[in-house]
Design a protein around this motif. Structure first.
Motif, PDB file in Angstrom:
ATOM      1  N   LEU A   1       0.829  -1.205   0.000  1.00  0.00           N
ATOM      2  CA  LEU A   1       0.000   0.000   0.000  1.00  0.00           C
ATOM      3  C   LEU A   1       0.866   1.259   0.000  1.00  0.00           C
ATOM      4  CD1 LEU A   1      -2.793  -1.223   2.349  1.00  0.00           C
ATOM      5  CD2 LEU A   1      -2.961  -0.747  -0.067  1.00  0.00           C
ATOM      6  N   ALA A   2       2.042   1.209   0.656  1.00  0.00           N
ATOM      7  CA  ALA A   2       2.965   2.346   0.554  1.00  0.00           C
ATOM      8  C   ALA A   2       3.375   2.567  -0.889  1.00  0.00           C
ATOM      9  CB  ALA A   2       4.185   2.092   1.430  1.00  0.00           C
ATOM     10  N   MET A   3       3.628   1.462  -1.602  1.00  0.00           N
ATOM     11  CA  MET A   3       3.998   1.590  -3.022  1.00  0.00           C
ATOM     12  C   MET A   3       2.849   2.143  -3.836  1.00  0.00           C
ATOM     13  SD  MET A   3       6.185  -1.836  -3.521  1.00  0.00           S
ATOM     14  CE  MET A   3       6.393  -1.725  -5.267  1.00  0.00           C
ATOM     15  N   VAL A   4       1.614   1.727  -3.511  1.00  0.00           N
ATOM     16  CA  VAL A   4       0.442   2.257  -4.228  1.00  0.00           C
ATOM     17  C   VAL A   4       0.369   3.768  -4.054  1.00  0.00           C
ATOM     18  CG1 VAL A   4      -2.069   2.302  -4.247  1.00  0.00           C
ATOM     19  CG2 VAL A   4      -0.888   0.142  -4.177  1.00  0.00           C
ATOM     20  N   ILE A   5       0.611   4.241  -2.799  1.00  0.00           N
ATOM     21  CA  ILE A   5       0.537   5.680  -2.550  1.00  0.00           C
ATOM     22  C   ILE A   5       1.646   6.407  -3.314  1.00  0.00           C
ATOM     23  CG2 ILE A   5       0.833   7.412  -0.750  1.00  0.00           C
ATOM     24  CD1 ILE A   5      -0.622   5.562   1.119  1.00  0.00           C
ATOM     25  N   ALA A   6       2.861   5.840  -3.293  1.00  0.00           N
ATOM     26  CA  ALA A   6       3.961   6.471  -4.023  1.00  0.00           C
ATOM     27  C   ALA A   6       3.667   6.542  -5.519  1.00  0.00           C
ATOM     28  CB  ALA A   6       5.254   5.696  -3.761  1.00  0.00           C
ATOM     29  N   LEU A   7       3.098   5.449  -6.058  1.00  0.00           N
ATOM     30  CA  LEU A   7       2.785   5.439  -7.490  1.00  0.00           C
ATOM     31  C   LEU A   7       1.668   6.418  -7.816  1.00  0.00           C
ATOM     32  CD1 LEU A   7       2.971   1.628  -8.090  1.00  0.00           C
ATOM     33  CD2 LEU A   7       4.407   3.327  -9.166  1.00  0.00           C
ATOM     34  N   TYR A   8       0.699   6.542  -6.898  1.00  0.00           N
ATOM     35  CA  TYR A   8      -0.399   7.475  -7.143  1.00  0.00           C
ATOM     36  C   TYR A   8       0.125   8.907  -7.177  1.00  0.00           C
ATOM     37  CZ  TYR A   8      -4.948   9.652  -6.756  1.00  0.00           C
ATOM     38  OH  TYR A   8      -6.061  10.394  -6.985  1.00  0.00           O
ATOM     39  N   ARG A   9       1.107   9.201  -6.297  1.00  0.00           N
ATOM     40  CA  ARG A   9       1.691  10.546  -6.312  1.00  0.00           C
ATOM     41  C   ARG A   9       2.391  10.814  -7.632  1.00  0.00           C
ATOM     42  NH1 ARG A   9       4.075  10.209  -1.066  1.00  0.00           N
ATOM     43  NH2 ARG A   9       2.575  10.974   0.457  1.00  0.00           N
ATOM     44  N   ARG A  10       3.035   9.783  -8.180  1.00  0.00           N
ATOM     45  CA  ARG A  10       3.853   9.988  -9.364  1.00  0.00           C
ATOM     46  C   ARG A  10       3.020  10.028 -10.643  1.00  0.00           C
ATOM     47  NH1 ARG A  10       9.037  10.059 -10.736  1.00  0.00           N
ATOM     48  NH2 ARG A  10       9.675   9.071 -12.678  1.00  0.00           N
ATOM     49  N   TYR A  11       2.035   9.099 -10.738  1.00  0.00           N
ATOM     50  CA  TYR A  11       1.289   8.980 -11.989  1.00  0.00           C
ATOM     51  C   TYR A  11      -0.141   9.495 -11.883  1.00  0.00           C
ATOM     52  CZ  TYR A  11       5.104   5.939 -13.422  1.00  0.00           C
ATOM     53  OH  TYR A  11       6.332   5.439 -13.727  1.00  0.00           O
ATOM     54  N   GLY A  12      -0.645   9.716 -10.655  1.00  0.00           N
ATOM     55  CA  GLY A  12      -2.017  10.173 -10.515  1.00  0.00           C
ATOM     56  C   GLY A  12      -3.056   9.114 -10.790  1.00  0.00           C
ATOM     57  N   THR A  13      -2.656   7.853 -10.802  1.00  0.00           N
ATOM     58  CA  THR A  13      -3.600   6.772 -11.040  1.00  0.00           C
ATOM     59  C   THR A  13      -3.054   5.503 -10.397  1.00  0.00           C
ATOM     60  OG1 THR A  13      -4.691   5.435 -12.700  1.00  0.00           O
ATOM     61  CG2 THR A  13      -2.533   6.275 -13.268  1.00  0.00           C
ATOM     62  N   VAL A  14      -3.930   4.507 -10.200  1.00  0.00           N
ATOM     63  CA  VAL A  14      -3.461   3.232  -9.664  1.00  0.00           C
ATOM     64  C   VAL A  14      -3.684   2.108 -10.676  1.00  0.00           C
ATOM     65  CG1 VAL A  14      -3.671   3.781  -7.223  1.00  0.00           C
ATOM     66  CG2 VAL A  14      -5.647   2.945  -8.456  1.00  0.00           C
ATOM     67  N   GLU A  15      -3.745   2.449 -11.956  1.00  0.00           N
ATOM     68  CA  GLU A  15      -3.930   1.425 -12.975  1.00  0.00           C
ATOM     69  C   GLU A  15      -2.611   0.722 -13.258  1.00  0.00           C
ATOM     70  OE1 GLU A  15      -6.187   1.523 -16.204  1.00  0.00           O
ATOM     71  OE2 GLU A  15      -7.948   2.118 -15.059  1.00  0.00           O
ATOM     72  N   THR A  16      -2.681  -0.604 -13.390  1.00  0.00           N
ATOM     73  CA  THR A  16      -1.439  -1.341 -13.626  1.00  0.00           C
ATOM     74  C   THR A  16      -0.886  -1.085 -15.022  1.00  0.00           C
ATOM     75  OG1 THR A  16      -2.837  -3.194 -14.211  1.00  0.00           O
ATOM     76  CG2 THR A  16      -1.887  -3.214 -12.030  1.00  0.00           C
TER      77      THR A  16
END
Lengths: 100, 177
Positions: free
Chosen positions: A77-92
């Protein structure tokens, strides 16, 4: 007494549901939830086997699986949050950096 | 008879919940179905004389992990997904087929083989005379499995540090944006 095969069948159904979610869902959070589903299917097999052979090692193993699942959920979930900050989405489909 | 009935009802509900977790478009609804799934699985554990595991299942999984998922869903403000048509890429399909082949193989072996080691040390009656499920599990965990237990504490420490480092705001990133 219910046969162990029924428990194994239930675990198989759960595990296949988890596999389908990991493979075909594009929401990263749903992928993590599907991993939890697969881990729970394994827990069920361990507990049913432990009851079958009257040995507690299977139940101890469930504790270690729960520990690993908690760690995996926290880091994932920490990685999900980091990715959301970077890309603005949680799509794989946005995560293609490691794709060959 | 009632035990069988309860097991099949629980198994049916677990199957329904698992399918709903995977197929639902809304992550919040999926998380709710995951909670139901974990609670029902705790019931199955309790019916298998694994009372402490059932309690841990409710406390740790349904109480902590799913709440963590809920927090992240709320934090990211994720709504339902749009209606995209399901595309099925070839590598994923190959993995799925291999999984099903593997399960079929394991199932065939299990159905034709013999259950090994029936009649171990800890039958439910032996656990009862020894002082209950929790006591016996603690005895085994802190003697036979003491090193895996200590190593798992290191794993948790590592996971805590990793989660903080990964989720920390990158200052350079913010300036760059």
């Amino acid at each position: 007494m219910i046969s162990i095969n029924h428990y194994l069948a239930l675990a198989t159904v759960m595990f296949l549901c988890g596999t389908l979610g990991v493979l075909f869902r594009r929401n990263l959070l749903l992928v993590l939830m599907s991993v939890e589903l697969m881990l729970n299917a394994v827990n069920l097999v361990f507990v049913a086997g432990s009851r079958l052979v009257n040995n507690l090692d299977g139940q101890i193993m469930v504790f270690f699986i729960v520990t690993v699942a908690a760690c995996e959920a926290g880091v994932g979930l920490a990685m999900v949050i980091a990715l959301y900050r970077r890309y603005g989405t949680v799509e794989t489909s946005f995560l293609r950096m490691l794709r060959g | 008879m009632s035990q069988e009935l309860m097991f099949y009802a629980t198994a049916f509900l677990i199957t329904v919940c698992s399918v709903m977790v995977v197929t639902n478009r809304n992550p919040v609804v999926s998380a709710i179905y995951l909670v139901g799934d974990l609670f029902l699985l705790a019931a199955v554990f309790a019916s298998l004389d694994a009372h402490f595991v059932a309690a841990i299942q409710v406390l740790v999984y349904a109480g902590a992990i799913v709440v963590l998922f809920m927090f992240v869903i709320m934090l990211l403000n994720l709504g339902p997904e749009g209606k995209a048509h399901l595309r099925i890429p070839a590598p994923e399909l190959a993995v799925l087929v291999l999984t099903i082949i593997g399960f079929t193989t394991i199932g065939t072996l299990l159905l034709t083989g013999q259950a090994p080691g029936v009649g171990g040390e800890w039958s439910p009656e032996a656990i009862q005379t020894n002082g209950g499920n929790t006591f016996t599990i603690a005895m085994v965990l802190f003697t036979k499995f003491i090193w895996p237990f200590e190593i798992s504490s290191i794993l948790i420490l590592l996971a805590v540090i990793a989660a903080i480092v990964i989720a920390k705001k990158d200052k350079k990133q913010v300036v760059h944006d």
